[in-house]
Design a protein around this motif. Structure first.
Motif, short mmCIF file in Angstrom:
data_model
loop_
_atom_site.label_atom_id
_atom_site.label_comp_id
_atom_site.label_asym_id
_atom_site.label_seq_id
_atom_site.Cartn_x
_atom_site.Cartn_y
_atom_site.Cartn_z
N SER A 267 0.91 -1.12 0.06
CA SER A 267 -0.03 0.10 -0.09
C SER A 267 0.94 1.28 0.02
N ASP A 268 0.08 2.29 -0.29
CA ASP A 268 1.08 3.83 -0.08
C ASP A 268 1.70 3.86 1.30
N ALA A 269 0.84 3.51 2.29
CA ALA A 269 1.53 3.67 3.76
C ALA A 269 2.65 2.69 3.85
N GLN A 270 2.54 1.54 3.45
CA GLN A 270 3.57 0.34 3.54
C GLN A 270 4.96 0.86 2.86
N TYR A 271 4.58 1.13 1.54
CA TYR A 271 5.81 1.67 0.85
C TYR A 271 6.31 2.85 1.47
N GLY A 272 5.44 3.90 1.85
CA GLY A 272 6.30 4.93 2.19
C GLY A 272 7.09 4.73 3.51
N GLU A 273 6.55 3.86 4.37
CA GLU A 273 7.35 3.39 5.74
C GLU A 273 8.72 2.68 5.41
N GLU A 296 9.50 -6.52 10.94
CA GLU A 296 8.93 -6.48 12.40
C GLU A 296 7.60 -5.81 12.47
N ALA A 297 7.60 -4.42 11.85
CA ALA A 297 6.41 -3.67 12.28
C ALA A 297 5.31 -4.04 11.12
N ASN A 298 5.75 -4.87 10.08
CA ASN A 298 4.71 -5.20 9.11
C ASN A 298 4.74 -6.80 8.81
N PRO A 299 4.31 -7.64 9.78
CA PRO A 299 4.83 -9.16 9.56
C PRO A 299 3.61 -9.61 8.43
N ASP A 300 2.49 -8.89 8.18
CA ASP A 300 1.64 -9.35 7.31
C ASP A 300 2.24 -9.37 5.81
N LEU A 302 5.40 -9.92 4.99
CA LEU A 302 6.18 -11.04 4.81
C LEU A 302 5.34 -12.50 4.64
N GLU A 303 4.30 -12.59 5.52
CA GLU A 303 3.36 -13.42 5.30
C GLU A 303 2.56 -13.69 3.93
N GLN A 304 2.37 -12.34 3.26
CA GLN A 304 1.88 -12.38 1.91
C GLN A 304 2.80 -12.70 0.87
N ILE A 305 4.02 -12.25 1.12
CA ILE A 305 4.84 -12.66 0.03
C ILE A 305 5.15 -14.33 0.25
N ARG A 306 5.18 -14.89 1.28
CA ARG A 306 5.07 -16.44 1.51
C ARG A 306 4.15 -17.15 0.88
N GLY A 307 2.96 -16.34 0.91
CA GLY A 307 1.76 -17.19 0.40
C GLY A 307 1.21 -17.82 1.67
#
Length: 307
Positions: A267-273, A296-300, A302-307
Protein backbone atom coordinates in the motif's frame (compact mmCIF):
# COMPACT_ATOMS: atom_id res chain seq x y z
CA UNK A 1 29.10 -3.95 -13.34
CA UNK A 2 30.46 -4.93 -9.96
CA UNK A 3 28.68 -7.64 -8.02
CA UNK A 4 28.32 -7.48 -4.25
CA UNK A 5 27.18 -10.11 -1.78
CA UNK A 6 26.64 -7.67 1.09
CA UNK A 7 26.39 -3.91 1.34
CA UNK A 8 27.54 -1.82 -1.64
CA UNK A 9 28.05 1.88 -2.41
CA UNK A 10 25.11 3.74 -0.87
CA UNK A 11 22.94 6.72 -1.65
CA UNK A 12 23.51 9.35 1.03
CA UNK A 13 20.59 9.27 3.44
CA UNK A 14 17.98 11.84 4.35
CA UNK A 15 18.62 15.45 3.48
CA UNK A 16 22.41 15.12 3.54
CA UNK A 17 23.05 14.04 -0.04
CA UNK A 18 26.54 13.16 -1.21
CA UNK A 19 27.99 12.14 -4.54
CA UNK A 20 27.72 8.45 -5.37
CA UNK A 21 30.53 6.63 -7.18
CA UNK A 22 29.46 3.67 -9.32
CA UNK A 23 31.54 1.05 -11.09
CA UNK A 24 30.86 -0.91 -14.27
CA UNK A 25 33.06 -3.98 -14.35
CA UNK A 26 31.98 -7.60 -14.65
CA UNK A 27 32.27 -10.58 -12.33
CA UNK A 28 33.27 -13.80 -14.06
CA UNK A 29 32.77 -16.50 -11.45
CA UNK A 30 28.97 -16.49 -11.08
CA UNK A 31 26.31 -16.29 -13.76
CA UNK A 32 22.85 -14.83 -13.37
CA UNK A 33 20.58 -17.62 -12.27
CA UNK A 34 22.82 -18.82 -9.52
CA UNK A 35 25.44 -21.36 -10.62
CA UNK A 36 28.80 -21.43 -12.35
CA UNK A 37 27.51 -23.59 -15.20
CA UNK A 38 24.67 -21.19 -16.03
CA UNK A 39 21.91 -23.32 -14.55
CA UNK A 40 19.90 -22.94 -11.36
CA UNK A 41 18.06 -25.17 -8.90
CA UNK A 42 15.22 -23.36 -7.19
CA UNK A 43 14.42 -26.18 -4.78
CA UNK A 44 18.01 -26.23 -3.50
CA UNK A 45 18.33 -22.47 -3.21
CA UNK A 46 20.83 -20.81 -5.51
CA UNK A 47 21.92 -17.28 -6.24
CA UNK A 48 19.56 -14.46 -7.24
CA UNK A 49 21.22 -11.35 -8.64
CA UNK A 50 19.30 -8.07 -8.32
CA UNK A 51 20.13 -5.12 -10.57
CA UNK A 52 19.12 -1.57 -9.66
CA UNK A 53 20.13 2.08 -9.61
CA UNK A 54 21.07 2.87 -6.00
CA UNK A 55 20.27 6.56 -6.47
CA UNK A 56 16.66 5.55 -7.28
CA UNK A 57 15.54 4.65 -3.80
CA UNK A 58 12.53 2.55 -4.80
CA UNK A 59 15.00 0.09 -6.34
CA UNK A 60 17.37 0.42 -3.40
CA UNK A 61 14.62 -0.26 -0.86
CA UNK A 62 13.09 -3.21 -2.68
CA UNK A 63 16.50 -4.76 -3.38
CA UNK A 64 17.20 -4.92 0.35
CA UNK A 65 13.66 -6.11 1.03
CA UNK A 66 14.20 -9.04 -1.33
CA UNK A 67 17.65 -9.73 0.06
CA UNK A 68 16.03 -10.19 3.48
CA UNK A 69 13.27 -12.45 2.18
CA UNK A 70 15.41 -14.59 -0.10
CA UNK A 71 18.26 -15.12 2.32
CA UNK A 72 15.75 -16.31 4.93
CA UNK A 73 14.51 -18.79 2.33
CA UNK A 74 18.01 -20.15 1.74
CA UNK A 75 19.07 -18.21 -1.35
CA UNK A 76 22.25 -16.23 -1.84
CA UNK A 77 21.65 -12.67 -3.05
CA UNK A 78 24.02 -10.53 -5.07
CA UNK A 79 23.63 -6.93 -6.21
CA UNK A 80 24.60 -5.26 -9.45
CA UNK A 81 24.51 -1.49 -9.14
CA UNK A 82 24.05 0.37 -12.40
CA UNK A 83 24.15 4.10 -13.08
CA UNK A 84 21.64 4.51 -15.95
CA UNK A 85 18.28 3.07 -16.96
CA UNK A 86 19.34 2.09 -20.49
CA UNK A 87 22.19 -0.21 -19.40
CA UNK A 88 19.92 -1.58 -16.67
CA UNK A 89 17.31 -2.76 -19.17
CA UNK A 90 19.95 -3.94 -21.63
CA UNK A 91 21.69 -5.93 -18.90
CA UNK A 92 18.44 -7.50 -17.73
CA UNK A 93 17.48 -8.46 -21.28
CA UNK A 94 20.96 -9.87 -21.81
CA UNK A 95 20.78 -12.03 -18.70
CA UNK A 96 23.56 -10.17 -16.87
CA UNK A 97 21.42 -10.33 -13.72
CA UNK A 98 18.13 -11.89 -12.72
CA UNK A 99 15.69 -9.25 -11.49
CA UNK A 100 15.15 -5.49 -11.53
CA UNK A 101 12.95 -5.25 -8.41
CA UNK A 102 11.30 -1.86 -8.98
CA UNK A 103 10.68 -1.02 -12.63
CA UNK A 104 8.41 1.58 -14.26
CA UNK A 105 7.61 -0.22 -17.54
CA UNK A 106 4.13 1.07 -18.28
CA UNK A 107 4.88 4.75 -18.96
CA UNK A 108 8.23 6.01 -17.68
CA UNK A 109 10.33 3.20 -19.15
CA UNK A 110 8.00 2.23 -21.98
CA UNK A 111 10.64 3.06 -24.58
CA UNK A 112 13.07 0.63 -22.94
CA UNK A 113 10.40 -2.04 -22.90
CA UNK A 114 9.77 -1.42 -26.59
CA UNK A 115 13.46 -2.02 -27.21
CA UNK A 116 14.21 -4.85 -24.77
CA UNK A 117 10.85 -6.22 -23.67
CA UNK A 118 10.96 -9.37 -25.80
CA UNK A 119 13.78 -10.61 -23.56
CA UNK A 120 12.27 -9.45 -20.27
CA UNK A 121 9.69 -11.21 -18.10
CA UNK A 122 7.13 -9.26 -16.06
CA UNK A 123 6.95 -11.07 -12.72
CA UNK A 124 4.43 -8.85 -10.96
CA UNK A 125 3.24 -5.41 -9.87
CA UNK A 126 3.95 -4.54 -6.25
CA UNK A 127 2.68 -0.93 -6.12
CA UNK A 128 -0.09 0.90 -7.99
CA UNK A 129 -0.39 4.61 -8.73
CA UNK A 130 3.18 5.82 -9.25
CA UNK A 131 3.41 9.21 -10.99
CA UNK A 132 6.02 11.54 -12.49
CA UNK A 133 6.00 15.15 -11.34
CA UNK A 134 7.60 18.55 -11.59
CA UNK A 135 7.80 20.29 -8.23
CA UNK A 136 8.68 23.57 -6.55
CA UNK A 137 9.11 24.53 -2.88
CA UNK A 138 5.90 25.07 -0.94
CA UNK A 139 6.77 28.75 -0.50
CA UNK A 140 7.01 29.34 -4.28
CA UNK A 141 3.80 31.06 -5.40
CA UNK A 142 3.03 29.07 -8.53
CA UNK A 143 0.84 25.97 -8.69
CA UNK A 144 0.96 24.68 -12.27
CA UNK A 145 3.57 23.80 -14.86
CA UNK A 146 1.80 26.35 -17.04
CA UNK A 147 2.69 29.02 -14.46
CA UNK A 148 6.39 28.58 -15.28
CA UNK A 149 5.88 30.59 -18.46
CA UNK A 150 7.39 34.04 -18.10
CA UNK A 151 9.00 33.13 -14.75
CA UNK A 152 12.38 31.86 -15.97
CA UNK A 153 14.38 34.57 -14.19
CA UNK A 154 13.15 33.27 -10.82
CA UNK A 155 14.53 29.83 -11.60
CA UNK A 156 17.71 30.85 -13.46
CA UNK A 157 16.17 29.40 -16.61
CA UNK A 158 16.68 25.87 -15.29
CA UNK A 159 14.57 22.82 -14.58
CA UNK A 160 16.80 20.68 -12.38
CA UNK A 161 16.55 17.04 -13.43
CA UNK A 162 18.13 13.67 -12.77
CA UNK A 163 20.05 11.16 -14.94
CA UNK A 164 20.07 11.86 -18.70
CA UNK A 165 18.85 8.34 -19.49
CA UNK A 166 15.99 8.33 -16.99
CA UNK A 167 12.47 7.93 -18.32
CA UNK A 168 11.46 10.97 -16.29
CA UNK A 169 14.07 13.03 -18.13
CA UNK A 170 12.65 12.00 -21.47
CA UNK A 171 9.09 12.81 -20.43
CA UNK A 172 10.03 16.30 -19.24
CA UNK A 173 12.23 17.05 -22.26
CA UNK A 174 10.05 15.54 -24.97
CA UNK A 175 6.54 16.03 -23.57
CA UNK A 176 6.21 18.60 -20.77
CA UNK A 177 8.54 21.29 -22.08
CA UNK A 178 6.93 21.32 -25.56
CA UNK A 179 3.39 21.03 -24.18
CA UNK A 180 3.84 24.12 -22.03
CA UNK A 181 6.04 25.99 -24.53
CA UNK A 182 8.93 26.31 -22.08
CA UNK A 183 11.76 25.54 -24.51
CA UNK A 184 12.67 29.17 -25.22
CA UNK A 185 12.91 30.01 -21.52
CA UNK A 186 14.18 26.91 -19.72
CA UNK A 187 16.91 24.32 -20.06
CA UNK A 188 16.51 20.89 -18.47
CA UNK A 189 19.68 20.40 -16.45
CA UNK A 190 20.57 16.71 -16.07
CA UNK A 191 23.21 15.03 -13.95
CA UNK A 192 22.06 12.61 -11.24
CA UNK A 193 19.38 12.11 -8.63
CA UNK A 194 21.87 12.85 -5.85
CA UNK A 195 22.93 16.11 -7.53
CA UNK A 196 19.30 17.17 -7.99
CA UNK A 197 18.57 16.50 -4.33
CA UNK A 198 21.66 18.44 -3.28
CA UNK A 199 20.43 21.45 -5.25
CA UNK A 200 16.95 21.06 -3.78
CA UNK A 201 18.47 20.92 -0.29
CA UNK A 202 20.52 24.08 -0.86
CA UNK A 203 17.61 26.00 -2.37
CA UNK A 204 15.10 25.14 0.34
CA UNK A 205 17.63 25.84 3.08
CA UNK A 206 18.09 29.32 1.57
CA UNK A 207 14.35 29.77 0.82
CA UNK A 208 15.14 30.20 -2.87
CA UNK A 209 12.97 29.24 -5.83
CA UNK A 210 13.81 26.05 -7.73
CA UNK A 211 11.91 23.70 -10.02
CA UNK A 212 12.91 20.04 -10.02
CA UNK A 213 11.78 16.79 -11.60
CA UNK A 214 10.42 14.31 -9.04
CA UNK A 215 8.15 11.30 -8.78
CA UNK A 216 5.84 9.55 -6.35
CA UNK A 217 6.36 7.42 -4.39
CA UNK A 218 9.70 8.93 -3.32
CA UNK A 219 10.90 9.82 0.17
CA UNK A 220 12.04 13.32 -0.90
CA UNK A 221 8.40 14.45 -1.18
CA UNK A 222 8.05 14.26 2.60
CA UNK A 223 11.66 15.11 3.48
CA UNK A 224 11.66 18.45 1.63
CA UNK A 225 9.02 21.24 1.67
CA UNK A 226 7.90 20.70 -1.93
CA UNK A 227 4.61 20.60 -3.81
CA UNK A 228 3.75 18.99 -7.14
CA UNK A 229 2.87 21.37 -9.95
CA UNK A 230 -0.49 20.71 -11.55
CA UNK A 231 -0.31 19.27 -15.05
CA UNK A 232 -3.46 20.39 -16.87
CA UNK A 233 -2.12 19.17 -20.23
CA UNK A 234 -1.39 15.68 -18.90
CA UNK A 235 2.13 15.96 -20.25
CA UNK A 236 3.75 14.01 -17.41
CA UNK A 237 1.79 10.86 -18.22
CA UNK A 238 -0.74 8.68 -16.47
CA UNK A 239 -0.22 6.91 -13.13
CA UNK A 240 1.45 3.52 -13.47
CA UNK A 241 2.42 0.45 -11.48
CA UNK A 242 5.83 -0.48 -10.15
CA UNK A 243 6.85 -3.94 -11.33
CA UNK A 244 9.39 -6.66 -10.69
CA UNK A 245 10.99 -7.45 -14.04
CA UNK A 246 13.19 -10.48 -14.68
CA UNK A 247 15.40 -11.89 -17.39
CA UNK A 248 13.63 -14.20 -19.84
CA UNK A 249 13.19 -17.68 -18.40
CA UNK A 250 13.59 -16.64 -14.77
CA UNK A 251 10.19 -18.00 -13.69
CA UNK A 252 11.06 -21.37 -15.23
CA UNK A 253 14.47 -21.43 -13.55
CA UNK A 254 13.35 -20.16 -10.13
CA UNK A 255 9.57 -20.60 -9.88
CA UNK A 256 9.40 -20.25 -6.08
CA UNK A 257 11.23 -16.91 -6.17
CA UNK A 258 9.05 -15.66 -9.02
CA UNK A 259 5.91 -16.67 -7.11
CA UNK A 260 7.05 -14.85 -3.97
CA UNK A 261 7.77 -11.73 -5.99
CA UNK A 262 4.37 -11.90 -7.66
CA UNK A 263 2.75 -12.07 -4.22
CA UNK A 264 4.14 -8.75 -2.98
CA UNK A 265 1.71 -5.82 -2.90
CA UNK A 266 2.51 -2.68 -0.92
CA UNK A 267 0.00 0.00 0.00
CA UNK A 268 1.02 3.63 -0.18
CA UNK A 269 1.53 3.69 3.59
CA UNK A 270 3.60 0.49 3.57
CA UNK A 271 5.76 1.67 0.70
CA UNK A 272 6.33 5.03 2.38
CA UNK A 273 7.29 3.33 5.64
CA UNK A 274 9.76 1.01 3.89
CA UNK A 275 11.52 3.76 1.96
CA UNK A 276 11.56 6.15 4.91
CA UNK A 277 13.14 3.49 7.13
CA UNK A 278 15.75 2.54 4.54
CA UNK A 279 16.74 6.02 3.40
CA UNK A 280 16.06 8.29 6.37
CA UNK A 281 15.44 6.56 9.72
CA UNK A 282 18.32 4.07 9.37
CA UNK A 283 20.19 5.27 6.27
CA UNK A 284 23.56 4.53 4.78
CA UNK A 285 25.25 1.44 6.15
CA UNK A 286 22.10 0.20 7.92
CA UNK A 287 19.82 -0.79 5.06
CA UNK A 288 19.55 -4.39 6.19
CA UNK A 289 18.62 -3.29 9.71
CA UNK A 290 15.98 -0.98 8.22
CA UNK A 291 14.33 -3.86 6.37
CA UNK A 292 14.45 -6.00 9.50
CA UNK A 293 12.59 -3.23 11.34
CA UNK A 294 10.09 -2.86 8.49
CA UNK A 295 9.15 -6.54 8.59
CA UNK A 296 8.97 -6.48 12.37
CA UNK A 297 6.41 -3.67 12.09
CA UNK A 298 4.66 -5.25 9.07
CA UNK A 299 4.67 -9.05 9.54
CA UNK A 300 1.63 -9.33 7.28
CA UNK A 301 3.77 -8.28 4.29
CA UNK A 302 6.12 -11.18 4.90
CA UNK A 303 3.21 -13.57 5.28
CA UNK A 304 1.76 -12.27 2.02
CA UNK A 305 5.04 -12.83 0.17
CA UNK A 306 5.34 -16.38 1.41
CA UNK A 307 1.73 -17.09 0.47
Amino acid sequence: MQKHTTRAARLAAGAAVAALALTSCGSEDTTAGGSTDGGSNDAAGGTVTLGFLPSWTDGLSTAYLWQHVLEEEGYDVEFQEISEAGPLYAGLAGGDFDVYPSAWPEVTHASYMDEFGDDIEDVGTYYEGAVLTMAVPEYTDIDSIADLQGQADRFDGRIVGIEPGAGLTGVVQDSAIPAYELGDEYTLQTSSTTAMLAELQAATDAQEDIVVTLWRPFWANSEFPVKDLEDPEGAMGEPEGLHELARAGFSDDMPEVAEMMSNLSLSDAQYGELEDMVVNEYGEGQYEEAVDAFFEANPDVLEQIRG
